[in-house]
Design a protein around this motif. Structure first.
Motif, PDB file in Angstrom:
ATOM      1  N   SER A 152       1.041  -1.099  -0.102  1.00  0.00           N
ATOM      2  CA  SER A 152       0.031  -0.028  -0.086  1.00  0.00           C
ATOM      3  C   SER A 152       0.829   1.466  -0.011  1.00  0.00           C
ATOM      4  O   SER A 152       0.489   2.189  -0.747  1.00  0.00           O
ATOM      5  CB  SER A 152      -0.928  -0.193   1.293  1.00  0.00           C
ATOM      6  N   ILE A 153       1.805   1.231   0.854  1.00  0.00           N
ATOM      7  CA  ILE A 153       2.767   2.403   0.932  1.00  0.00           C
ATOM      8  C   ILE A 153       3.580   2.516  -0.328  1.00  0.00           C
ATOM      9  O   ILE A 153       3.739   3.672  -0.948  1.00  0.00           O
ATOM     10  CB  ILE A 153       3.852   2.279   2.053  1.00  0.00           C
ATOM     11  N   ILE A 154       3.939   1.518  -1.153  1.00  0.00           N
ATOM     12  CA  ILE A 154       4.560   1.742  -2.622  1.00  0.00           C
ATOM     13  C   ILE A 154       3.561   2.374  -3.545  1.00  0.00           C
ATOM     14  O   ILE A 154       3.823   3.064  -4.292  1.00  0.00           O
ATOM     15  CB  ILE A 154       5.096   0.177  -3.059  1.00  0.00           C
ATOM     16  N   MET A 155       2.175   1.647  -3.381  1.00  0.00           N
ATOM     17  CA  MET A 155       1.532   2.138  -4.462  1.00  0.00           C
ATOM     18  C   MET A 155       0.900   3.562  -4.188  1.00  0.00           C
ATOM     19  O   MET A 155       0.983   4.326  -5.187  1.00  0.00           O
ATOM     20  CB  MET A 155      -0.035   1.252  -4.047  1.00  0.00           C
ATOM     21  N   ILE A 156       0.916   4.033  -3.010  1.00  0.00           N
ATOM     22  CA  ILE A 156       0.470   5.411  -2.782  1.00  0.00           C
ATOM     23  C   ILE A 156       1.805   6.266  -3.092  1.00  0.00           C
ATOM     24  O   ILE A 156       1.307   7.576  -3.549  1.00  0.00           O
ATOM     25  CB  ILE A 156       0.229   5.613  -1.190  1.00  0.00           C
ATOM     26  N   GLY A 157       2.887   5.829  -2.859  1.00  0.00           N
ATOM     27  CA  GLY A 157       4.003   6.802  -3.169  1.00  0.00           C
ATOM     28  C   GLY A 157       4.191   6.898  -4.712  1.00  0.00           C
ATOM     29  O   GLY A 157       4.420   7.808  -5.000  1.00  0.00           O
ATOM     30  N   ASN A 207      11.174  16.682  -1.910  1.00  0.00           N
ATOM     31  CA  ASN A 207      12.101  16.247  -0.597  1.00  0.00           C
ATOM     32  C   ASN A 207      12.330  14.504  -0.650  1.00  0.00           C
ATOM     33  O   ASN A 207      12.473  13.871   0.430  1.00  0.00           O
ATOM     34  CB  ASN A 207      11.523  16.493   0.710  1.00  0.00           C
ATOM     35  N   ILE A 208      12.216  14.037  -1.798  1.00  0.00           N
ATOM     36  CA  ILE A 208      12.221  12.451  -1.695  1.00  0.00           C
ATOM     37  C   ILE A 208      13.299  11.960  -1.447  1.00  0.00           C
ATOM     38  O   ILE A 208      13.430  10.774  -0.749  1.00  0.00           O
ATOM     39  CB  ILE A 208      11.925  12.100  -3.445  1.00  0.00           C
ATOM     40  N   ILE A 209      14.615  12.512  -1.786  1.00  0.00           N
ATOM     41  CA  ILE A 209      15.922  11.973  -1.139  1.00  0.00           C
ATOM     42  C   ILE A 209      16.075  12.050   0.331  1.00  0.00           C
ATOM     43  O   ILE A 209      16.450  11.048   0.939  1.00  0.00           O
ATOM     44  CB  ILE A 209      16.906  12.763  -1.817  1.00  0.00           C
ATOM     45  N   TYR A 210      15.422  13.099   0.864  1.00  0.00           N
ATOM     46  CA  TYR A 210      15.546  13.348   2.229  1.00  0.00           C
ATOM     47  C   TYR A 210      14.747  12.436   3.085  1.00  0.00           C
ATOM     48  O   TYR A 210      15.029  11.787   4.056  1.00  0.00           O
ATOM     49  CB  TYR A 210      15.133  14.858   2.692  1.00  0.00           C
ATOM     50  N   ILE A 211      13.459  12.186   2.529  1.00  0.00           N
ATOM     51  CA  ILE A 211      12.645  11.298   2.962  1.00  0.00           C
ATOM     52  C   ILE A 211      13.078   9.836   3.047  1.00  0.00           C
ATOM     53  O   ILE A 211      13.137   9.083   3.846  1.00  0.00           O
ATOM     54  CB  ILE A 211      11.332  11.171   2.103  1.00  0.00           C
ATOM     55  N   ILE A 212      13.722   9.298   1.896  1.00  0.00           N
ATOM     56  CA  ILE A 212      14.402   8.135   1.871  1.00  0.00           C
ATOM     57  C   ILE A 212      15.570   7.938   2.794  1.00  0.00           C
ATOM     58  O   ILE A 212      15.599   6.852   3.760  1.00  0.00           O
ATOM     59  CB  ILE A 212      14.986   7.806   0.352  1.00  0.00           C
ATOM     60  N   PHE A 213      16.255   8.991   2.859  1.00  0.00           N
ATOM     61  CA  PHE A 213      17.342   8.911   4.000  1.00  0.00           C
ATOM     62  C   PHE A 213      16.927   8.883   5.352  1.00  0.00           C
ATOM     63  O   PHE A 213      17.709   8.162   6.215  1.00  0.00           O
ATOM     64  CB  PHE A 213      18.088  10.420   3.656  1.00  0.00           C
ATOM     65  N   TRP A 214      15.722   9.645   5.631  1.00  0.00           N
ATOM     66  CA  TRP A 214      15.353   9.460   7.025  1.00  0.00           C
ATOM     67  C   TRP A 214      14.580   8.160   7.412  1.00  0.00           C
ATOM     68  O   TRP A 214      14.848   7.514   8.413  1.00  0.00           O
ATOM     69  CB  TRP A 214      14.592  10.626   7.376  1.00  0.00           C
ATOM     70  N   ILE A 215      14.135   7.398   6.365  1.00  0.00           N
ATOM     71  CA  ILE A 215      13.568   6.284   6.450  1.00  0.00           C
ATOM     72  C   ILE A 215      14.627   5.098   6.760  1.00  0.00           C
ATOM     73  O   ILE A 215      14.464   4.296   7.667  1.00  0.00           O
ATOM     74  CB  ILE A 215      12.709   5.820   5.291  1.00  0.00           C
ATOM     75  N   ILE A 216      15.727   5.313   5.790  1.00  0.00           N
ATOM     76  CA  ILE A 216      16.922   4.414   6.010  1.00  0.00           C
ATOM     77  C   ILE A 216      17.534   4.706   7.558  1.00  0.00           C
ATOM     78  O   ILE A 216      17.848   3.578   8.103  1.00  0.00           O
ATOM     79  CB  ILE A 216      17.845   4.696   5.035  1.00  0.00           C
ATOM     80  N   LEU A 217      17.743   5.936   7.961  1.00  0.00           N
ATOM     81  CA  LEU A 217      18.297   6.094   9.035  1.00  0.00           C
ATOM     82  C   LEU A 217      17.390   5.686  10.351  1.00  0.00           C
ATOM     83  O   LEU A 217      17.994   5.072  11.296  1.00  0.00           O
ATOM     84  CB  LEU A 217      18.567   7.597   9.512  1.00  0.00           C
ATOM     85  N   PHE A 218      16.031   5.838  10.336  1.00  0.00           N
ATOM     86  CA  PHE A 218      15.455   5.102  11.047  1.00  0.00           C
ATOM     87  C   PHE A 218      15.256   3.531  11.303  1.00  0.00           C
ATOM     88  O   PHE A 218      15.536   3.169  12.587  1.00  0.00           O
ATOM     89  CB  PHE A 218      13.778   5.670  10.843  1.00  0.00           C
ATOM     90  N   ILE A 219      15.520   3.010  10.349  1.00  0.00           N
ATOM     91  CA  ILE A 219      15.551   1.591  10.122  1.00  0.00           C
ATOM     92  C   ILE A 219      16.770   0.938  10.873  1.00  0.00           C
ATOM     93  O   ILE A 219      16.847   0.313  11.699  1.00  0.00           O
ATOM     94  CB  ILE A 219      15.434   0.905   8.703  1.00  0.00           C
TER      95      ILE A 219
END
Length: 372
Positions: free
Chosen positions: A141-146, A184-196
């Motif tokens: 669902s997240i991938i589809m919405i993205g 802000n797609i790069i920053y969003i991906i960066f923060w998701i990876i950082l959170f994981i």
């Protein structure tokens, strides 16, 4: 000289760490099963390991078996070898082997460890199957919405700008969100990876793992399943150890480490220290005597009651196997209930998001009639 000796010690330590190989639970169960069968056929221990080593194709397992054979040739006991290879064999395994080495019935200990490993894996997979469906649905669902927000909405936005139609608040909000994600797609991906990465470090670091283990025991919906799984492992470990005539203090110590839950281990250590001072185990399990007089969050009253009966009858192993079976049935029921409750909940949430996106796209079309 002192510096050179320290340097050599570091090299030896690194070599030991490399020789301490970790194998998967599946490989371990297969190894123990083959070893038990060979030992029951009265094949000598070193020959049994050699036979398994020649048969296996897994590189890690083959290397582990080679190290074990080398250590047996040095006249090390199997319990010492297991202790040395603590990435594959736990404290529980070492204690059980140590007990049965005295009686010369080594295959009994190998069979006991195998059964314990199988039951642990069974419980683990029950929890995984309870979580796998919602995780897959939410991820898709997240991938589809993205994809929708990044690729579909910008094209529709251009069409709305060209038509000069007034956009409803919902549509404007979706477009603004889409614009923010694109910029802000790069920053969003960066923060998701950082959170994981942060979560992985938090749950594996020795200093913070206790807080993670406490947290997962209190997650809404899932905490009864995780708690029952931990209790089932504890009861099963304690039953095996007491059945093998390991004293209660040692059994509690080993069982706490076998759980791989630092929060439970900390409290069991506190309980064990009080048991050593002749405080009743049932009393410590029933209430938080260490802090306040409240019902114990970690150990239910029914488990404390069974321990209380044991303190009078000295037949704890028979009672523990019954409660272990009861916990297994409860785990099955909890898994079914979670799957039944989560499936419609996830579907409702996903369809609600889809409905909002569809409405955001369709509402401006109604205003286009006025423009025309």
């Amino acid at each position: 000289m002192q510096k050179s000796s320290q340097f050599l010690e570091k090299i030896k330590e690194k070599f030991k760490q490399k020789s301490n190989i970790k194998i998967s639970s599946k490989e371990k169960i297969n190894l123990l099963e083959q070893l038990s069968n060979l030992l029951q056929s009265w094949i000598p221990l070193i020959n049994a390991f050699k036979i398994i080593m020649y048969q296996t194709r897994e590189k890690k397992l083959k290397l582990l078996l080679k190290n074990i054979v080398d250590d047996i040739n040095k006249w090390d006991s199997l319990s010492e070898i297991f202790a040395k290879n603590n990435k594959s064999f736990w404290v529980f395994d070492v204690s059980i082997v140590e007990m049965w080495e005295v009686t010369w019935k080594l295959w009994d200990s190998i069979e006991t460890i195998k059964e314990k490993e199988e039951k642990s894996q069974e419980l683990k997979w029950k929890i995984i199957w309870a979580l796998i469906y919602p995780i897959v649905i939410v991820s898709l669902s997240i991938i589809m919405i993205g994809v929708f927000m990044v690729y579909v909405i910008p094209k529709i936005q251009k069409m709305y700008i060209d038509s000069k139609v007034n956009l409803p608040a919902l549509t404007q909000w979706v477009i603004d969100t889409s614009t923010f994600i694109q910029e802000n797609i790069i920053y969003i991906i960066f923060w998701i990876i950082l959170f994981i990465i942060w979560v992985i470090i938090f749950k594996t670091n020795k200093k913070t793992k206790i807080y993670w283990d406490n947290f997962i025991l209190r997650i809404p919906i899932f905490w009864p399943l995780i708690k029952k799984k931990t209790l089932a492992l504890f009861v099963n470990s304690l039953w095996i150890l007491l059945k093998s005539w390991v004293i209660i203090n040692k059994s509690l110590e080993i069982s706490s480490k076998a759980l791989e839950n630092d929060y439970y281990e900390k409290h069991l250590k506190e309980i064990n220290s009080r048991v050593s001072k002749w405080v009743e185990l049932s009393k410590l399990m029933w209430v938080h005597e260490i802090h306040t007089w409240k019902e114990n969050f970690l150990f239910p009253i029914e488990l404390a009651s069974i321990v209380k009966i044991w303190e009078s009858t000295w037949k704890l192993d028979n009672l523990l196997i019954k409660i272990w079976k009861k916990y297994n049935k409860e785990i099955d029921n909890i898994v079914k209930n979670i799957q039944t409750a989560i499936e419609p909940l996830v579907i409702v949430i996903v369809w609600s998001i889809v409905w909002v996106l569809i409405m955001a796209i369709m509402l401006p079309f109604f205003n286009m009639v006025n423009v025309i």
